[in-house]
Design a protein around this motif. Structure first.
Motif, PDB file in Angstrom:
ATOM      1  N   HIS A   1      36.597  39.017  28.959  1.00 61.52           N
ATOM      2  CA  HIS A   1      37.800  38.795  29.753  1.00 61.52           C
ATOM      3  C   HIS A   1      38.503  37.585  29.180  1.00 61.52           C
ATOM      4  CE1 HIS A   1      40.703  38.443  32.850  1.00 61.52           C
ATOM      5  NE2 HIS A   1      40.251  39.541  33.419  1.00 61.52           N
ATOM      6  N   LYS A   2      39.632  37.800  28.518  1.00 58.86           N
ATOM      7  CA  LYS A   2      40.230  36.736  27.718  1.00 58.86           C
ATOM      8  C   LYS A   2      41.090  35.779  28.537  1.00 58.86           C
ATOM      9  CE  LYS A   2      40.265  39.855  23.767  1.00 58.86           C
ATOM     10  NZ  LYS A   2      38.859  39.630  23.504  1.00 58.86           N
ATOM     11  N   ARG A   3      41.246  36.070  29.812  1.00 60.19           N
ATOM     12  CA  ARG A   3      42.131  35.214  30.591  1.00 60.19           C
ATOM     13  C   ARG A   3      41.427  34.596  31.795  1.00 60.19           C
ATOM     14  NH1 ARG A   3      45.742  32.592  28.875  1.00 60.19           N
ATOM     15  NH2 ARG A   3      46.489  32.414  30.997  1.00 60.19           N
ATOM     16  N   ALA A   4      40.123  34.415  31.722  1.00 58.62           N
ATOM     17  CA  ALA A   4      39.413  33.777  32.838  1.00 58.62           C
ATOM     18  C   ALA A   4      39.903  32.339  32.969  1.00 58.62           C
ATOM     19  CB  ALA A   4      37.918  33.803  32.580  1.00 58.62           C
ATOM     20  N   PHE A   5      40.075  31.864  34.207  1.00 54.79           N
ATOM     21  CA  PHE A   5      40.401  30.437  34.324  1.00 54.79           C
ATOM     22  C   PHE A   5      39.119  29.635  34.525  1.00 54.79           C
ATOM     23  CE2 PHE A   5      42.606  31.563  38.660  1.00 54.79           C
ATOM     24  CZ  PHE A   5      41.391  31.732  39.291  1.00 54.79           C
ATOM     25  N   PRO A   6      39.177  28.302  34.312  1.00 54.70           N
ATOM     26  CA  PRO A   6      37.943  27.511  34.329  1.00 54.70           C
ATOM     27  C   PRO A   6      37.336  27.415  35.728  1.00 54.70           C
ATOM     28  CG  PRO A   6      39.802  26.256  33.419  1.00 54.70           C
ATOM     29  CD  PRO A   6      40.374  27.504  33.978  1.00 54.70           C
ATOM     30  N   GLU A   7      36.015  27.447  35.784  1.00 52.96           N
ATOM     31  CA  GLU A   7      35.338  27.286  37.077  1.00 52.96           C
ATOM     32  C   GLU A   7      35.689  25.937  37.696  1.00 52.96           C
ATOM     33  OE1 GLU A   7      31.140  28.113  36.942  1.00 52.96           O
ATOM     34  OE2 GLU A   7      31.473  30.024  35.915  1.00 52.96           O
TER      35      GLU A   7
ATOM     36  N   GLY B   1      39.894  39.476  38.081  1.00 49.57           N
ATOM     37  CA  GLY B   1      39.409  39.426  36.703  1.00 49.57           C
ATOM     38  C   GLY B   1      37.889  39.402  36.669  1.00 49.57           C
ATOM     39  N   SER B   2      37.345  38.400  35.953  1.00 46.12           N
ATOM     40  CA  SER B   2      35.890  38.344  35.730  1.00 46.12           C
ATOM     41  C   SER B   2      35.149  37.676  36.881  1.00 46.12           C
ATOM     42  CB  SER B   2      35.619  37.590  34.436  1.00 46.12           C
ATOM     43  OG  SER B   2      36.138  36.276  34.555  1.00 46.12           O
ATOM     44  N   GLY B   3      35.835  37.349  37.963  1.00 44.34           N
ATOM     45  CA  GLY B   3      35.134  36.900  39.169  1.00 44.34           C
ATOM     46  C   GLY B   3      34.942  35.400  39.302  1.00 44.34           C
ATOM     47  N   THR B   4      35.729  34.612  38.565  1.00 44.68           N
ATOM     48  CA  THR B   4      35.550  33.149  38.607  1.00 44.68           C
ATOM     49  C   THR B   4      35.696  32.612  40.034  1.00 44.68           C
ATOM     50  OG1 THR B   4      36.605  33.144  36.431  1.00 44.68           O
ATOM     51  CG2 THR B   4      36.250  30.997  37.463  1.00 44.68           C
ATOM     52  N   THR B   5      36.747  33.028  40.734  1.00 46.53           N
ATOM     53  CA  THR B   5      36.967  32.511  42.094  1.00 46.53           C
ATOM     54  C   THR B   5      35.800  32.869  43.009  1.00 46.53           C
ATOM     55  OG1 THR B   5      39.362  32.696  41.800  1.00 46.53           O
ATOM     56  CG2 THR B   5      38.563  32.543  44.077  1.00 46.53           C
TER      57      THR B   5
END
Ligand SMILES: C[S@@+](CC[C@H](N)C(=O)[O-])C[C@H]1O[C@@H](n2cnc3c(N)ncnc32)[C@H](O)[C@@H]1O
Length: 234
Positions: free
Chosen positions: A168-174, A196-200
């Motif tokens: 997932h190229k657009r994950a934001f930082p934890e 997206g990849s579930g960061t939140t």
């Protein structure tokens, strides 16, 4: 059904966020942390193109209209004390800068503050100053909404960007999500309509909050669910 009327907590729901948001009750979510696709063209970014399930190359007017619709639906489901942390950026298209204010001002939200994220992105095109920042807009239902700046931070953040080599190229930082959860200590239910990849969800769970995720791409949902399972094993 919980006290807030929400029966969908701690779930990631597969679907188009505008349609799924319409199924959530009024005044039920405390905090939204999200980053929509930036509509920079299908080849530009956001995940594995093979699995792409949405058009990242909409006519700009249509994209902005869609963002206004999604944000207006978020306004409805947000509690009166709630906030939205909306990550976007100034994009340059056909030589012109487009600022997110063009559509944010068409939503019912009060813009509480604009945060600058210095992400050091690698665009060294010499025809302009190197664009190395994104924005996070703090949006609220009321001008009176406050956050609790227990992390003693100013409005310029240097969260380390997640590399674009992952699936997932657009994950934001934890760390971005963790900072927002820290300043909203009473936010129990946290939503990300572009999960997206579930960061939140991962950070919300680690910090003892409930989450709701919405994501169009089943492949990203599988990645998010794997992240959430790993966290349990730690
Ligand atoms: C910029 S990414 C979000 C990345 C996320 N913050 C993370 O840390 O992984 C945007 C995501 O929105 C999803 N998406 C695009 N259109 C959508 C829609 N209409 N409804 C739900 N999800 C959508 C994309 O598949 C993509 O995963």
């Amino acid at each position: 059904m919980s006290k807030s009327g929400l029966d969908k907590v701690n779930q990631i729901i597969c679907g188009d966020c505008l349609e799924v948001l319409k199924t959530l009750p009024d005044n039920s979510v405390d905090l939204v942390v999200t980053s929509p696709p930036y509509n920079l063209g299908n080849d530009h970014h956001t995940g594995n193109i093979k699995h792409k399930t949405y058009d990242d190359n909409l006519p700009e007017a249509e994209y902005q209209k869609q963002q206004v619709e999604v944000l207006t639906e978020i306004f409805r489901i947000l509690k009166d004390t709630g906030s939205v942390m909306y990550n976007h950026k100034n994009r340059i298209k056909e030589g012109k800068q487009i600022t997110p204010y063009e559509w944010l001002l068409k939503t019912p939200f009060t813009i509480k503050q604009e945060l600058v994220w210095f992400n050091g992105s690698q665009n060294f095109d010499k025809i302009r100053f190197y664009p190395m920042t994104e924005r996070v807009y703090w949006l609220a239902k009321s001008p009176k909404t406050k956050l609790d700046n227990t992390i003693n931070h100013h409005d310029l953040f240097k969260w380390t960007a997640v590399g674009t080599s992952g699936e997932h190229k657009r994950a934001f930082p934890e760390s971005m999500v963790a900072d927002f959860l820290a300043v909203f200590p009473d936010a129990k239910v946290v939503l990300d309509p572009y999960m997206g990849s579930g960061t939140t969800a991962k950070v919300a769970k680690e910090m003892g909050r409930q989450y709701i995720g919405i994501e169009l791409n089943p492949k990203f949902i599988a990645m998010a669910e794997q992240k959430l399972r790993q966290e349990v094993l730690l």
